[in-house]
Structures are given as structure tokens and as C-alpha cells.
Design an enzyme around this catalytic site. Structure first.
Site, short mmCIF file in Angstrom:
data_model
loop_
_atom_site.label_atom_id
_atom_site.label_comp_id
_atom_site.label_asym_id
_atom_site.label_seq_id
_atom_site.Cartn_x
_atom_site.Cartn_y
_atom_site.Cartn_z
CB SER A 50 -0.96 -0.04 1.19
OG SER A 50 -1.97 0.92 1.06
CG ASP B 217 -5.83 -3.48 -3.73
OD1 ASP B 217 -6.66 -2.88 -3.03
OD2 ASP B 217 -4.62 -3.19 -3.76
CG HIS C 41 -5.38 -2.67 0.18
ND1 HIS C 41 -4.71 -2.14 -0.90
CD2 HIS C 41 -4.95 -1.97 1.26
CE1 HIS C 41 -3.95 -1.14 -0.50
NE2 HIS C 41 -4.06 -1.02 0.81
#
Length: 273
Positions: free
Chosen positions: A100, A228, A256
Site C-alpha cells: 500500500s 484489491d 488489500h
């Protein structure tokens, strides 16, 4: 071994190194507003078979200094923090892997500090290069939840919020174990000594992040997380296309988040560096 890294200004960063002291170093860089204990213990244990694994708390998380309101900073400054951690650990060059926001920092490190990297791996992220399509919009359910990121909550309410956050981040393909994620977040809160979330990284200056990734020469791997909801396809492929000679691999069903189901594949991929 636990240690602290000093940065320019008032920030002091907590870090931990585990695994063989004579093994190649692997620096793991977590995402926004998340401390080092967010990394699943099983993943750390698997990586210790090959690496000296280094994790650390970003500014305004965990046991690092919390001072954003008095001393604001930009996301780009967090990449320099990673270098400070390597310096404090006595590591000249390391493999780095980031998730991320951590993936953004990995890109900055590959562009700005190639002499400190053995390899770079980024996942659940978007390219910092200005070339190509913009990042796709996150799932609207996440946008609604993020409006309450910094709300004041007691420990149990904060745990409930974080588990719901992980449920949405996990995507819809892989099983979601609420108790497992709750245990991770309980450990994170105990580590920090507070359930508070400063949401500092959501407020940090995001200017100065653009880089020409076509100049990156560090061995570069992008892990595609096809489910994601924050950086959905084609973000991973777009990032890989920006870095000459980069490799793109997919972890099926990955969103994610790092649930137990993705740990074996992720560990295998990272151990291949």
C-alpha cells in the site's frame, strides 16, 4: 532485537530485526496508519528462514514518535525514514518490500536510493510515475468508512472499526476470519499502548511523489492483488510497465489485506528475491 532509528527533526522510530544476523536484510514497509505488528507473524517466521527481517513503526504509529500536529510532514519524508532504519540497523543494502503506502515508499527508494537496495517489491499500490492512467477509485464502501478514520473511539469500538475495515479491504474472494484480524489489531493496540489512530498519513502532504520510474535499475517485482478494492487492476500491471525489466506475479484472490490464505504465496514470492 528491538532498536530505535533517529530521523531529522523530532521523530524517533521503533524497529525490530529478527532472523539470522548474517543473512541478507529484508526491510518490510507497512501501509498508512499501520504499525509493524500488522505484518502477520507467520509471514515473518517464513521469511526469517532466509533473511534478517526488519520491520518498523512509521511516524505517528506504534512506539515511534507521535507529533504530526506539532511537526507535520509529507509522505515523501517517510521514504527517508526507511533509510534511517537501515542506517540504525547497520545495513548498507537490503531487499525492501512494501504494501500500500509502503509500496509507494519502495518506489521512492528505488528511484532515490538505489545504492541502498538489493531488490524492490511493491504490492497493493499504484505507480508514482505520472505516465499512464490515474489510480482507479477505491470501493465507495471504503470511502465512507475512511470518513471516520480519526474518530475518537474506546478500545472495543476501535477494534470493531478496524475489523470492519479489514473485511472490506480483504475483498470478496478469500475467506475472512474476523477473529484472526481482531487478534492482529489487539496486538497492534497493545504494542502502541493506545487504541487511538492519529490518521496522520491521511493528512500528510502528498506532493513531491512523482518519479521517472523508467530510470529505475534495481531488480523490481510487482505483486498483483487482483481483488484489491483500493488499487484494483490494472494498477499492478501499470506499475510493472513503468519499470524496465520488472517482474509481475499474481497472488490469486488477494485483496488489500494479508489474511492467512495469502501468506504462503507471499512468503514464497518474497523468499525468491
Amino acid at each position: 532485537m528491538d532498536f530505535y532509528a533517529e530521523t531529522r527533526g523530532p521523530y524517533r522510530l521503533w524497529a525490530r530485526a529478527t532472523g539470522p544476523s548474517d543473512a541478507p536484510a529484508l526491510l518490510l514497509i507497512m501501509g498508512a496508519n499501520a504499525n509493524a505488528l500488522t505484518w502477520p507473524p507467520a509471514l515473518i517466521e517464513a521469511l526469517e528462514e532466509k533473511f534478517r527481517v526488519i520491520v518498523y513503526d512509521h511516524r505517528d504509529t506504534g512506539r515511534s514518535t507521535w507529533a504530526f500536529d506539532e511537526h507535520p510532514y509529507g509522505i515523501a519524508d517517510l521514504a527517508e525514514d526507511a533509510v534511517a532504519v537501515l542506517d540504525a540497523a547497520g545495513v548498507d543494502r537490503a531487499h525492501v518490500a512494501g504494501m500500500s503506502m509502503g509500496g509507494v515508499l519502495v518506489q521512492l527508494l528505488a528511484a532515490d536510493h538505489p545504492d541502498r537496495l538489493l531488490s524492490a517489491t511493491a504490492f497493493c499500490t499504484a505507480a508514482v510515475s505520472g505516465d499512464g492512467p490515474p489510480m482507479l477509485d477505491p470501493d465507495p464502501r471504503l470511502l465512507e468508512l475512511w470518513e471516520h478514520l480519526a474518530d475518537e473511539r474506546d478500545r472495543e469500538a476501535e477494534l470493531d472499526w478496524r475489523v470492519e475495515h479489514w473485511r472490506l479491504l480483504n475483498g470478496d474472494k478469500l475467506p475472512f476470519d474476523a477473529a484472526w484480524f481482531r487478534a492482529i489489531e489487539e496486538a497492534c493496540i497493545d504494542h502502541a499502548g493506545t487504541p487511538r489512530n492519529a490518521a496522520a498519513h491521511a493528512r500528510a502532504d502528498q506532493s513531491g511523489l512523482a518519479r521517472d520510474l523508467s530510470r529505475v535499475t534495481v531488480p523490481f517485482l510487482v505483486i498483483d492483488a487482483p481483488e484489491d478494492p483500493v488499487n484494483p487492476p490494472p494498477n499492478a500491471a501499470h506499475l510493472a510497465a513503468q519499470v524496465p525489466g520488472s517482474e509481475l506475479v499474481t497472488v490469486p484472490g488477494m485483496g488489500h489485506a494479508l489474511p492467512p490464505a495469502v501468506v504462503p504465496d507471499l512468503a514464497r514470492i518474497l523468499r525468491s528475491r
